[in-house]
Design a protein around this motif. Sequence first.
Motif, PDB file in Angstrom:
ATOM      1  N   MET A 170      -3.014  11.052   5.010  1.00  0.00           N
ATOM      2  CA  MET A 170      -3.029   9.601   5.082  1.00  0.00           C
ATOM      3  C   MET A 170      -4.107   9.089   6.038  1.00  0.00           C
ATOM      4  SD  MET A 170      -0.946   6.819   4.312  1.00  0.00           S
ATOM      5  CE  MET A 170      -2.244   5.684   3.951  1.00  0.00           C
ATOM      6  N   ALA A 197      -6.205   5.815   5.844  1.00  0.00           N
ATOM      7  CA  ALA A 197      -6.080   5.424   4.429  1.00  0.00           C
ATOM      8  C   ALA A 197      -7.431   5.104   3.802  1.00  0.00           C
ATOM      9  CB  ALA A 197      -5.127   4.259   4.230  1.00  0.00           C
ATOM     10  N   GLY A 213      -7.833   7.100   0.598  1.00  0.00           N
ATOM     11  CA  GLY A 213      -6.883   6.619  -0.406  1.00  0.00           C
ATOM     12  C   GLY A 213      -7.306   5.284  -0.987  1.00  0.00           C
ATOM     13  N   ALA A 223       0.477   8.018  -6.170  1.00  0.00           N
ATOM     14  CA  ALA A 223       0.094   8.993  -5.140  1.00  0.00           C
ATOM     15  C   ALA A 223       1.156   9.119  -4.061  1.00  0.00           C
ATOM     16  CB  ALA A 223      -1.227   8.580  -4.495  1.00  0.00           C
ATOM     17  N   PHE A 241       1.153   9.858  -0.076  1.00  0.00           N
ATOM     18  CA  PHE A 241       0.307   9.965   1.116  1.00  0.00           C
ATOM     19  C   PHE A 241       1.172  10.535   2.235  1.00  0.00           C
ATOM     20  CE2 PHE A 241      -1.740   6.670  -1.312  1.00  0.00           C
ATOM     21  CZ  PHE A 241      -3.081   6.884  -1.110  1.00  0.00           C
ATOM     22  N   ASP A 286       1.369  12.287   6.315  1.00  0.00           N
ATOM     23  CA  ASP A 286       0.744  12.546   7.612  1.00  0.00           C
ATOM     24  C   ASP A 286       1.853  12.945   8.576  1.00  0.00           C
ATOM     25  OD1 ASP A 286      -2.220  11.401   8.866  1.00  0.00           O
ATOM     26  OD2 ASP A 286      -0.676  12.106  10.263  1.00  0.00           O
ATOM     27  N   TYR A 306       2.352   1.859   7.373  1.00  0.00           N
ATOM     28  CA  TYR A 306       2.150   1.616   5.938  1.00  0.00           C
ATOM     29  C   TYR A 306       3.468   1.352   5.217  1.00  0.00           C
ATOM     30  CZ  TYR A 306      -2.655   2.791   6.800  1.00  0.00           C
ATOM     31  OH  TYR A 306      -3.934   2.775   7.284  1.00  0.00           O
ATOM     32  N   TRP A 340       2.662   3.958  -4.805  1.00  0.00           N
ATOM     33  CA  TRP A 340       2.312   4.806  -3.666  1.00  0.00           C
ATOM     34  C   TRP A 340       3.523   5.044  -2.770  1.00  0.00           C
ATOM     35  CZ3 TRP A 340      -3.005   2.918  -1.277  1.00  0.00           C
ATOM     36  CH2 TRP A 340      -4.020   3.118  -2.225  1.00  0.00           C
ATOM     37  N   PHE A 343       4.672   6.810   1.002  1.00  0.00           N
ATOM     38  CA  PHE A 343       4.157   7.278   2.299  1.00  0.00           C
ATOM     39  C   PHE A 343       5.228   8.120   2.980  1.00  0.00           C
ATOM     40  CE2 PHE A 343       2.557   3.009   1.358  1.00  0.00           C
ATOM     41  CZ  PHE A 343       1.237   3.329   1.134  1.00  0.00           C
ATOM     42  N   THR A 350       4.405  18.684   1.641  1.00  0.00           N
ATOM     43  CA  THR A 350       3.757  17.754   0.704  1.00  0.00           C
ATOM     44  C   THR A 350       3.121  18.514  -0.451  1.00  0.00           C
ATOM     45  OG1 THR A 350       3.246  16.443   2.651  1.00  0.00           O
ATOM     46  CG2 THR A 350       2.199  15.782   0.594  1.00  0.00           C
TER      47      THR A 350
END
Length: 262
Positions: free
Chosen positions: A1, A4, A7, A15, A17, A19, A28, A131, A133, A141
């Motif tokens: 991430m 971003a 992205g 997607a 993302f 982190d 986010y 998306w 997060f 992931t």
Amino acid sequence: MGSAVVGLNVAPKRAIFADLNPHIINFYNMLKSKELNSFIVAEYLREQGALLAEKDDEHYYYIRERFNQNHDPLDFLFLNRSCFNGMIRFNKSNDFNVPYGHKPRRFAQAYITKIVNQVRHFEDVLRGNDWTFICQSFEDTIELADGNSFVYCDPPYIGRHVDYFDSWDEVQEARLYRCLYKVKTRFMLSTWDHNQYRGNQYISLIWNSCHKITKEHFYFVGAKEENRNAMMEALLTNYTTTGNTNKTSPRHTACEQRALAL
Ligand SMILES: C[S@@+](CC[C@H](N)C(=O)[O-])C[C@H]1O[C@@H](n2cnc3c(N)ncnc32)[C@H](O)[C@@H]1O
């Protein structure tokens, strides 16, 4: 991430993302749930920017202290945009510890408008896409990927200064390699290739079976002047840009075999 930026530029329809830094992911997610929006950000920055202009260091360190207690995403944004060189660094107790950046009139109207426009752009892109997060490490992931996925990894640069939430060493780099090869999907990885002083030995030690594209980039953000240099960056893939992939039968070097065994 991270920030971003990748992205947002690629803007995939769907997607995940991820982190390891919970403050980034929280920021986010708050935008996604609309608990935060560009109007709230604008108001907050105007208010806190005026206090920073009046009290300078004293206000920066007040917000830093408050963030380390409450983890407010707006305070995280404030610190990120007013700290020294925009660094994100935490100490062993996970407290944000970057000193003040000392830029006069840091939150002048033009700068607030720039940040608010970035948030607005993020909101627009988010509206049209699916998306998610997640705060988790790359192992969890990458495991979510299937044969149709495309995995892009931008880990902290191995063997360089690490100012991120977690440190990064060769065990992590080797583990990343192993995870990527396990899922048998296309992947792309950003790393550094060389600068005028030295090269990234891990490209040949670990990523030798990958295809490599390089591009020069100039860094303006090093803490020390001598670190603000041109760097050759590398994009590593397990497929060629002409569309042929070697995902099913990568040929591993002896070093890569060792990395896979770690
Ligand atoms: C180079 S930055 C990513 C930059 C990002 N591509 C962007 O667009 O700004 C590296 C990121 O990796 C994250 N990170 C460090 N260790 C990690 C781990 N084990 N799993 C997932 N993310 C990690 C850091 O918190 C940091 O945000």
